[in-house]
Scaffold this motif. Structure first.
Motif, PDB file in Angstrom:
ATOM      1  N   GLU A   1       3.946  11.027  -8.654  1.00  0.00           N
ATOM      2  CA  GLU A   1       2.854  10.226  -8.107  1.00  0.00           C
ATOM      3  C   GLU A   1       1.491  10.836  -8.360  1.00  0.00           C
ATOM      4  OE1 GLU A   1       2.263  10.571  -3.580  1.00  0.00           O
ATOM      5  OE2 GLU A   1       4.392  10.981  -3.839  1.00  0.00           O
ATOM      6  N   GLY A   2       1.451  11.992  -8.986  1.00  0.00           N
ATOM      7  CA  GLY A   2       0.182  12.654  -9.267  1.00  0.00           C
ATOM      8  C   GLY A   2       0.164  14.056  -8.680  1.00  0.00           C
ATOM      9  N   ARG A   3      -0.990  14.662  -8.714  1.00  0.00           N
ATOM     10  CA  ARG A   3      -1.109  16.017  -8.187  1.00  0.00           C
ATOM     11  C   ARG A   3      -1.190  15.956  -6.666  1.00  0.00           C
ATOM     12  NH1 ARG A   3      -1.098  20.565 -10.647  1.00  0.00           N
ATOM     13  NH2 ARG A   3      -2.075  22.449  -9.826  1.00  0.00           N
ATOM     14  N   VAL A   4      -0.386  16.774  -5.998  1.00  0.00           N
ATOM     15  CA  VAL A   4      -0.363  16.800  -4.540  1.00  0.00           C
ATOM     16  C   VAL A   4      -0.686  18.212  -4.069  1.00  0.00           C
ATOM     17  CG1 VAL A   4       1.388  14.983  -4.501  1.00  0.00           C
ATOM     18  CG2 VAL A   4       2.092  17.373  -4.276  1.00  0.00           C
ATOM     19  N   ARG A   5      -1.105  18.285  -2.826  1.00  0.00           N
ATOM     20  CA  ARG A   5      -1.384  19.582  -2.215  1.00  0.00           C
ATOM     21  C   ARG A   5      -0.970  19.537  -0.754  1.00  0.00           C
ATOM     22  NH1 ARG A   5      -7.292  22.451  -1.159  1.00  0.00           N
ATOM     23  NH2 ARG A   5      -6.497  24.505  -0.578  1.00  0.00           N
TER      24      ARG A   5
ATOM     25  N   ALA B   1       0.868  -1.182   0.000  1.00  0.00           N
ATOM     26  CA  ALA B   1       0.000   0.000   0.000  1.00  0.00           C
ATOM     27  C   ALA B   1       0.898   1.222   0.000  1.00  0.00           C
ATOM     28  CB  ALA B   1      -0.902   0.005   1.231  1.00  0.00           C
ATOM     29  N   ALA B   2       0.814   2.033  -1.043  1.00  0.00           N
ATOM     30  CA  ALA B   2       1.686   3.196  -1.185  1.00  0.00           C
ATOM     31  C   ALA B   2       1.005   4.212  -2.089  1.00  0.00           C
ATOM     32  CB  ALA B   2       3.042   2.787  -1.763  1.00  0.00           C
ATOM     33  N   THR B   3       1.567   5.390  -2.158  1.00  0.00           N
ATOM     34  CA  THR B   3       1.019   6.415  -3.043  1.00  0.00           C
ATOM     35  C   THR B   3       1.809   6.531  -4.335  1.00  0.00           C
ATOM     36  OG1 THR B   3       2.319   8.128  -1.918  1.00  0.00           O
ATOM     37  CG2 THR B   3       0.077   7.739  -1.119  1.00  0.00           C
ATOM     38  N   TYR B   4       2.943   5.796  -4.433  1.00  0.00           N
ATOM     39  CA  TYR B   4       3.743   5.834  -5.652  1.00  0.00           C
ATOM     40  C   TYR B   4       4.213   4.434  -6.022  1.00  0.00           C
ATOM     41  CZ  TYR B   4       7.443   6.460  -9.024  1.00  0.00           C
ATOM     42  OH  TYR B   4       8.204   6.349 -10.165  1.00  0.00           O
ATOM     43  N   PHE B   5       4.162   4.136  -7.338  1.00  0.00           N
ATOM     44  CA  PHE B   5       4.781   2.948  -7.926  1.00  0.00           C
ATOM     45  C   PHE B   5       5.448   3.366  -9.229  1.00  0.00           C
ATOM     46  CE2 PHE B   5       1.270   1.255  -5.402  1.00  0.00           C
ATOM     47  CZ  PHE B   5       1.896   0.234  -4.693  1.00  0.00           C
ATOM     48  N   GLN B   6       6.524   2.687  -9.598  1.00  0.00           N
ATOM     49  CA  GLN B   6       7.204   3.033 -10.847  1.00  0.00           C
ATOM     50  C   GLN B   6       6.287   2.876 -12.052  1.00  0.00           C
ATOM     51  OE1 GLN B   6      11.419   1.923 -11.560  1.00  0.00           O
ATOM     52  NE2 GLN B   6      10.719   1.023 -13.497  1.00  0.00           N
TER      53      GLN B   6
END
Length: 389
Positions: free
Chosen positions: A332-336, A261-266
């Motif tokens: 990993e995508g858009r972050v805020r 479970a993570a917010t980033y994968f290659q």
């Protein structure tokens, strides 16, 4: 104690000096080397593009060797002797908690890149890794839906595993599952204690194992689980930490089927991530893999650079406040940056390890999820993007 070492970035005297405090030796050498690589890549990119306001970022790098006493001594040296106010560093919760008092005393600012157990707020920290609602909540749902509700817990004996397991137990039991066993091993345990886990797990016959063992013992445990012949497709190990680079260290043939479970994968399919992966491989070799450890470290340097450009000063008090509410695209995508918690809105994902050492993304949130480090809600709520405004 190791001497300061600067990354090969040809710094000049009037650059923006920052501290980098990640272990290049010790039990967490694999994951913290990933932190260091992500940090180095981001600094190199920023400096190659002209730096910030025409000045390069100058990293002063120390190796604490995964020893809490050295994290504390080196953080004090940076803040009190080297006159560095901004630190990118620490990986384990134990090391973060060790340096917090000295960072607060000197009114410095720590950028912290790891997922962690939550239940913390400090105005001298920007927490850039995932919180429990962005990892444990989706993982509990995923395990019970796809594997079953009988879960065995194993962990290293310190704050992150014990708190994460406590949270996971509450979530699993609230969903009708049960914890059928719970065992902790010393942080730098030997093989014997890890071997003792195998018959305990076999006797309990869980549907899955939730592991919060970290570092070299975690790598050894995954190897023992493979040698014991457990069916990883039906009874996987699930974790919040065992990412691409550590699987390569263990042996990818021993890891297919396990869950992260993570917010980033290659394997995230985006132009920003493809550019990041290409740059990472160009700098560290074609066989190098990105991971949640390297990507968050990379992202938080860019977050700092954005704030530094707006503020025009490395004053830690101003840098600590400026990013609140900042929103930008990352691998990993858009972050805020959440203004209330000093944590980040991130996109939760569940990955299943595949035979080539990468992850298939089996589930991901439709949108970024607000950080909830105190776990006020026990279900994931996927807000509309408009709620960011």
């Amino acid at each position: 104690m190791p001497d300061a070492e600067q990354l090969p970035l040809n710094p000049v005297k009037d650059g923006w000096r920052v501290g980098v405090l990640f272990s290049q030796s010790g039990t967490t050498v694999v994951t913290e080397t990933e932190h260091l690589r992500g940090t180095e890549l981001a600094i190199t990119e920023i400096n190659a593009a002209g730096g910030v306001l025409g000045r390069p970022i100058v990293p002063i790098v120390y190796d604490p060797g995964a020893r809490n006493a050295d994290y504390l001594a080196l953080a004090r040296r940076m803040l009190a002797e080297d006159e560095i106010d901004i630190i990118f560093g620490c990986s384990m919760s134990a090391s973060r908690k060790t340096v917090l008092p000295i960072v607060e005393r000197h009114n410095g600012l720590l950028f912290y890149p790891s997922m962690y157990e939550g239940f913390e707020y400090c105005e001298n920290v920007l927490y850039c890794g995932a919180t429990v609602n962005q990892t444990c909540l989706p993982l509990a749902d995923f395990l019970l839906k796809h594997y079953g509700g009988r879960i065995y817990f194993v962990g290293s004996d310190y704050v992150f595993p014990r708190e994460s397991n406590r949270i996971m137990q509450e979530l699993i039991e609230a969903r009708g599952g049960e914890v059928v066993g719970e065992t902790y091993v010393p942080l730098e345990t030997g093989t014997e204690a890890l071997e003792d886990l195998i018959p305990k797990i076999r006797t309990a016959a869980p549907d899955a194992v939730f592991s919060t063992i970290i570092g070299k013992p975690a790598q050894a445990f995954y190897g023992l689980y493979h040698e014991a012949g457990f069916d990883r497709a039906r009874h996987p190990i699930a974790s919040l930490t065992m990412a691409e680079t550590e699987m390569a260290t263990i042996g990818i043939e021993k890891c297919a089927g396990h869950i992260l479970a993570a917010t980033y994968f290659q394997t995230i399919d985006s132009d920003v991530n493809r550019a990041f992966v290409a740059a990472f491989k160009d700098r560290f070799g074609g066989d190098a893999t990105t991971s949640t450890w390297s990507e968050v470290a990379y992202m938080q340097v860019h977050l700092f650079a954005r704030a530094l450009e707006r503020v025009g000063s490395a004053d830690p008090r101003r840098i600590a406040l400026d990013p609140l509410g900042d929103e930008f695209d990352t691998p990993e995508g858009r972050v805020r940056v959440d203004a209330d918690t000093r944590h980040l809105w991130l996109t939760p994902r569940i990955g299943i390890a595949r035979p080539d050492g990468l992850f298939d993304i089996a589930w991901e949130s439709r949108v970024a999820i607000r950080p909830d480090p105190y776990l006020a809600a026990t279900r994931i709520e996927e807000p509309a993007l408009e709620s960011w405004v």
